[in-house]
Design a protein around this motif. Structure first.
Motif, PDB file in Angstrom:
ATOM      1  N   ALA A   1       0.816  -1.225   0.000  1.00 43.52           N
ATOM      2  CA  ALA A   1       0.000   0.000   0.000  1.00 43.52           C
ATOM      3  C   ALA A   1       0.843   1.266   0.000  1.00 43.52           C
ATOM      4  O   ALA A   1       0.319   2.348   0.234  1.00 43.52           O
ATOM      5  N   LYS A   2       2.140   1.138  -0.254  1.00 42.36           N
ATOM      6  CA  LYS A   2       3.014   2.307  -0.215  1.00 42.36           C
ATOM      7  C   LYS A   2       2.684   3.333  -1.302  1.00 42.36           C
ATOM      8  O   LYS A   2       2.993   4.520  -1.159  1.00 42.36           O
ATOM      9  N   ASN A   3       2.059   2.899  -2.382  1.00 42.38           N
ATOM     10  CA  ASN A   3       1.759   3.806  -3.493  1.00 42.38           C
ATOM     11  C   ASN A   3       0.437   4.531  -3.327  1.00 42.38           C
ATOM     12  O   ASN A   3       0.032   5.277  -4.224  1.00 42.38           O
ATOM     13  N   TRP A   4      -0.247   4.319  -2.197  1.00 41.58           N
ATOM     14  CA  TRP A   4      -1.555   4.941  -1.983  1.00 41.58           C
ATOM     15  C   TRP A   4      -1.486   5.891  -0.792  1.00 41.58           C
ATOM     16  O   TRP A   4      -0.842   5.600   0.220  1.00 41.58           O
ATOM     17  N   ASP A   5      -2.140   7.032  -0.934  1.00 40.24           N
ATOM     18  CA  ASP A   5      -2.308   7.989   0.154  1.00 40.24           C
ATOM     19  C   ASP A   5      -3.801   8.198   0.378  1.00 40.24           C
ATOM     20  O   ASP A   5      -4.579   8.281  -0.590  1.00 40.24           O
ATOM     21  N   VAL A   6      -4.187   8.294   1.633  1.00 42.28           N
ATOM     22  CA  VAL A   6      -5.594   8.476   2.000  1.00 42.28           C
ATOM     23  C   VAL A   6      -5.719   9.751   2.831  1.00 42.28           C
ATOM     24  O   VAL A   6      -4.897   9.995   3.727  1.00 42.28           O
ATOM     25  N   PHE A   7      -6.720  10.546   2.505  1.00 41.96           N
ATOM     26  CA  PHE A   7      -6.987  11.767   3.261  1.00 41.96           C
ATOM     27  C   PHE A   7      -8.482  11.844   3.554  1.00 41.96           C
ATOM     28  O   PHE A   7      -9.304  11.865   2.641  1.00 41.96           O
ATOM     29  N   ILE A   8      -8.833  11.851   4.838  1.00 47.21           N
ATOM     30  CA  ILE A   8     -10.229  11.971   5.266  1.00 47.21           C
ATOM     31  C   ILE A   8     -10.283  13.067   6.322  1.00 47.21           C
ATOM     32  O   ILE A   8      -9.571  13.009   7.329  1.00 47.21           O
ATOM     33  N   SER A   9     -11.109  14.057   6.088  1.00 47.13           N
ATOM     34  CA  SER A   9     -11.272  15.135   7.062  1.00 47.13           C
ATOM     35  C   SER A   9     -12.669  15.080   7.675  1.00 47.13           C
ATOM     36  O   SER A   9     -13.638  14.737   7.000  1.00 47.13           O
ATOM     37  N   LYS A  10     -12.736  15.402   8.962  1.00 44.40           N
ATOM     38  CA  LYS A  10     -13.987  15.397   9.734  1.00 44.40           C
ATOM     39  C   LYS A  10     -14.700  14.048   9.627  1.00 44.40           C
ATOM     40  O   LYS A  10     -15.900  13.973   9.357  1.00 44.40           O
ATOM     41  N   LEU A  11     -13.926  13.004   9.858  1.00 41.74           N
ATOM     42  CA  LEU A  11     -14.493  11.655   9.795  1.00 41.74           C
ATOM     43  C   LEU A  11     -15.379  11.399  11.008  1.00 41.74           C
ATOM     44  O   LEU A  11     -15.016  11.726  12.139  1.00 41.74           O
ATOM     45  N   GLN A  12     -16.535  10.808  10.766  1.00 38.99           N
ATOM     46  CA  GLN A  12     -17.392  10.289  11.828  1.00 38.99           C
ATOM     47  C   GLN A  12     -17.993   8.984  11.334  1.00 38.99           C
ATOM     48  O   GLN A  12     -18.588   8.927  10.256  1.00 38.99           O
ATOM     49  N   ILE A  13     -17.818   7.935  12.125  1.00 39.28           N
ATOM     50  CA  ILE A  13     -18.257   6.607  11.706  1.00 39.28           C
ATOM     51  C   ILE A  13     -18.799   5.860  12.914  1.00 39.28           C
ATOM     52  O   ILE A  13     -18.319   6.033  14.035  1.00 39.28           O
ATOM     53  N   GLN A  14     -19.827   5.071  12.677  1.00 41.98           N
ATOM     54  CA  GLN A  14     -20.425   4.237  13.717  1.00 41.98           C
ATOM     55  C   GLN A  14     -20.950   2.969  13.060  1.00 41.98           C
ATOM     56  O   GLN A  14     -21.704   3.029  12.093  1.00 41.98           O
ATOM     57  N   GLY A  15     -20.537   1.825  13.599  1.00 44.08           N
ATOM     58  CA  GLY A  15     -20.939   0.550  13.020  1.00 44.08           C
ATOM     59  C   GLY A  15     -21.756  -0.328  13.930  1.00 44.08           C
ATOM     60  O   GLY A  15     -22.116  -1.440  13.540  1.00 44.08           O
TER      61      GLY A  15
END
Length: 410
Positions: free
Chosen positions: A330-344
């Motif tokens: 996964a070194k070639n991938w970058d992930v950016f998530i701002s103001k994340l809210q999650i509930q499962g």
């Protein structure tokens, strides 16, 4: 007449767009950006001289036009739904921006939704300028193609939320804390994504920016497709009392990728030390064209099972409070998530529960204050200790007597 400073409400916007629904040839192109304000047109045009990003003259060449200084966020939030309900449109989501293969039947009403690339909040102004210029080229490419085909069409260029928030002056008597809370509530421009099995909602997911970058060059913005147009397949998501998987499948998110799936794997376990159950986001997987190409182990995303989880910044950067640690592939991938809210787990009334935030008790500011206070306290203690070591003379010279002799041993 629309005056400067007037905020157009949802009802007023529907009334202003009514001529688009009654004309004979109804072909509407909706260019949707994530952030935009009327001030951007003058600010970027005047600040960078010949680098003016707005080169299209479609506004001047059109027989009629309407410029709205400000539109209520609630109006733009439901704009696509209003357009779809206003007539029997053939909806086409233009995501790969390959306009040469775009099929438009002029005999029937057509609604083309073009999702422009986002203006990420962490970019500098010069990068924002380049992103706006690229979006302007996309607008020109789509409109020029339709003009060459001889198709009559109308264009709406708007955004999900404003890029510049003006200060509210209508609520002066309220406390500042209340005002900030109200403005933050208004900034939520779309509802969270929910996964429902039967009549039971088992997963809620929200983010103000959800983007990926492949090979440090290809930006894949999934925000609009996930939350606004909901051009995402969540049928592969799974829910249980102990394990939950949020599956987000996208078709042709960018050129060169036919399908992309993002999986969020969560667990719900009982821990004897705390004597309660905790929900944890264990890993995030990226599946491209049916093959798993990346897996990220998650650090710092957990909450009591009855709560949701919230974090301002989540991604692969070391500076983020909640990190996605990439595996070797996964070194070639970058992930950016701002103001994340999650509930499962344990979702009640289709709403997020109380949020457990990723911010720790000791923030960098608190640590700086503590270290500075300890240093000043040490200096004060050392100074008091040195002052206490000072002694006064026990004998003094008498001018009328013999000279005082002090042995060296004293």
């Amino acid at each position: 007449a629309v005056h400067e400073g007037q905020v157009v409400s949802a009802q007023e916007l529907t009334a202003l767009l009514q001529p688009l629904f009654t004309q004979n040839s109804r072909n509407l192109v909706l260019f949707l950006q994530d952030r935009l304000s009327i001030d951007d047109f003058t600010y970027f045009s005047e600040s960078y001289g010949n680098k003016n990003p707005f080169q299209n003259e479609i506004l001047q060449s059109s027989p009629s036009s309407l410029v709205l200084p400000a539109v209520d966020c609630k109006a733009t939030k439901h704009l696509l739904n209003v357009l779809q309900e206003s007539g029997d449109w053939k909806l086409t989501n233009v995501t790969n921006l390959n306009v040469s293969q775009l099929e438009v039947d002029a005999s029937n009403p057509n609604l083309l939704v073009v999702q422009l690339q986002p203006l990420a909040s962490n970019l500098k102004e010069i990068s924002t300028l380049e992103a706006i210029a690229e979006n302007d080229k996309i607008i020109g490419r789509v409109t020029m193609d339709l003009q060459e085909r001889g198709i009559n069409f109308s264009v709406i260029y708007t955004a999900v939320r404003p890029s510049r928030n003006s200060r509210r002056t209508d609520v002066v008597a309220e406390l500042r804390r209340q005002l900030m809370a109200a403005e933050e509530e208004e900034s939520l421009s779309y509802p969270p994504l929910n996964v429902t099995i039967g009549n039971y909602t088992c997963i809620l997911f929200y983010a103000s920016n959800f983007s990926l970058k492949a090979n440090s060059s290809v930006l894949i913005d999934l925000t609009n497709a996930t939350f606004l147009t909901q051009n995402v397949d969540i049928s592969a998501s799974e829910c249980s009392d102990s394990n939950t998987t949020l599956s987000l499948k996208y078709t042709k998110p960018v050129n060169g990728i036919s399908s992309l799936e993002i999986r969020f794997l969560m667990t719900n376990k009982f821990y004897e030390v705390s004597a309660r159950r905790w929900s944890t986001l264990d890993s995030v997987e990226i599946v491209q064209d049916g093959e798993k190409v990346a897996k990220f182990n998650v650090s710092g995303i957990s909450a009591p099972a009855e709560y949701s989880f919230h974090c301002q910044l989540v991604g692969t950067s070391n500076l983020y409070p909640a990190r996605l640690v990439p595996s070797k592939e996964a070194k070639n991938w970058d992930v950016f998530i701002s103001k994340l809210q999650i509930q499962g787990f344990n979702i009640i009334n289709n709403q997020f529960s109380y949020a457990s935030d990723c911010t720790g008790f000791f923030t960098p500011g608190i640590w700086m204050g503590l270290v500075t206070s300890v240093l000043l306290l040490w200096i004060l203690t050392y100074g008091i200790h040195m002052i206490m070591q000072l002694t006064t003379n026990s004998r003094f010279d008498d001018p009328k007597g013999p000279a005082l002799s002090v042995p060296q041993t004293e």
